[in-house]
Design an enzyme around this catalytic site. Sequence first.
Site, mmCIF file in Angstrom:
data_model
loop_
_atom_site.group_PDB
_atom_site.id
_atom_site.type_symbol
_atom_site.label_atom_id
_atom_site.label_comp_id
_atom_site.label_asym_id
_atom_site.label_seq_id
_atom_site.Cartn_x
_atom_site.Cartn_y
_atom_site.Cartn_z
ATOM 1 N N ARG A 38 -28.759 -44.130 9.660
ATOM 2 C CA ARG A 38 -29.022 -43.989 8.229
ATOM 3 C C ARG A 38 -30.276 -44.795 7.897
ATOM 4 O O ARG A 38 -30.313 -46.010 8.045
ATOM 5 C CB ARG A 38 -27.837 -44.489 7.387
ATOM 6 C CG ARG A 38 -28.046 -44.207 5.900
ATOM 7 C CD ARG A 38 -26.775 -44.412 5.109
ATOM 8 N NE ARG A 38 -26.493 -45.807 4.853
ATOM 9 C CZ ARG A 38 -25.385 -46.249 4.264
ATOM 10 N NH1 ARG A 38 -24.433 -45.392 3.915
ATOM 11 N NH2 ARG A 38 -25.200 -47.525 4.058
ATOM 12 N N SER A 107 -19.880 -37.409 2.268
ATOM 13 C CA SER A 107 -19.282 -38.523 1.524
ATOM 14 C C SER A 107 -18.526 -37.984 0.319
ATOM 15 O O SER A 107 -19.013 -37.092 -0.384
ATOM 16 C CB SER A 107 -20.374 -39.489 1.054
ATOM 17 O OG SER A 107 -21.083 -40.017 2.155
ATOM 18 N N LYS A 136 -25.535 -50.441 0.584
ATOM 19 C CA LYS A 136 -26.124 -49.188 0.139
ATOM 20 C C LYS A 136 -26.529 -49.319 -1.317
ATOM 21 O O LYS A 136 -25.778 -49.856 -2.139
ATOM 22 C CB LYS A 136 -25.104 -48.050 0.293
ATOM 23 C CG LYS A 136 -25.654 -46.669 -0.030
ATOM 24 C CD LYS A 136 -24.588 -45.607 0.197
ATOM 25 C CE LYS A 136 -25.110 -44.216 -0.107
ATOM 26 N NZ LYS A 136 -24.086 -43.169 0.079
#
Length: 212
Positions: A38, A107, A136
């Site tokens: 990510r 998600s 995040k």
Amino acid sequence: MKDFRLYAITGEEFHSGRSMVDVMEKAILGGVDIIQLRDKKSSKLDVLKKAQKLRKLTEKHQVTFIVNDHIDVALAVGADGIHVGQDDLPLDEVRKIVGPDMIIGISTHHIDEAKAAEQGGADYIGVGPIFPTNSKEDVVDPVTTTYIQQIEEEITIPYVAIGGIKRHNLKQVMEAGARRVCMITEIVQAEDVQARCEEIIQIMDEQKEALS
């Protein structure tokens, strides 16, 4: 897709001075069976270079490799799967692009999103954030372990609990029903990443036995 227990996401900002590949290899040696790249800030070329390195690593150890968001990069390196969010391309469009065999994860933060993902053909869903998290940006409010209980009752595809999960609250997550967890800082910030992952796996094994 192969079943899994411990899912690690890269977080280079949390292990300054250590290479991403070294940290992820230690995680794999400690028991991680899915690695996700990510990277929402680097250039496309840099993301590609990182993906190429992680693809080589995951092939060496025969663990699943997922790329977050960058469908083109996932295809270019032959990743096992792609993970998208609620604001990314719809699942049916992602499937058209990647074909029938690539893993697609998405998600979810609400049971309606989870049901839509299941009906839309997702291979697995992320369930969270369970607890507050700093790993995040623009994260939604915690969904708590209540969401895990809803998923257990209403969803049949695999799911992974994510968001603020640490050693000290892992039992709470498992008591709600989760058997697959995703961690970032708890793994990559550890001084000894391999030992940390082994400890997490041990906690999971002990808790699973206690709950059986």
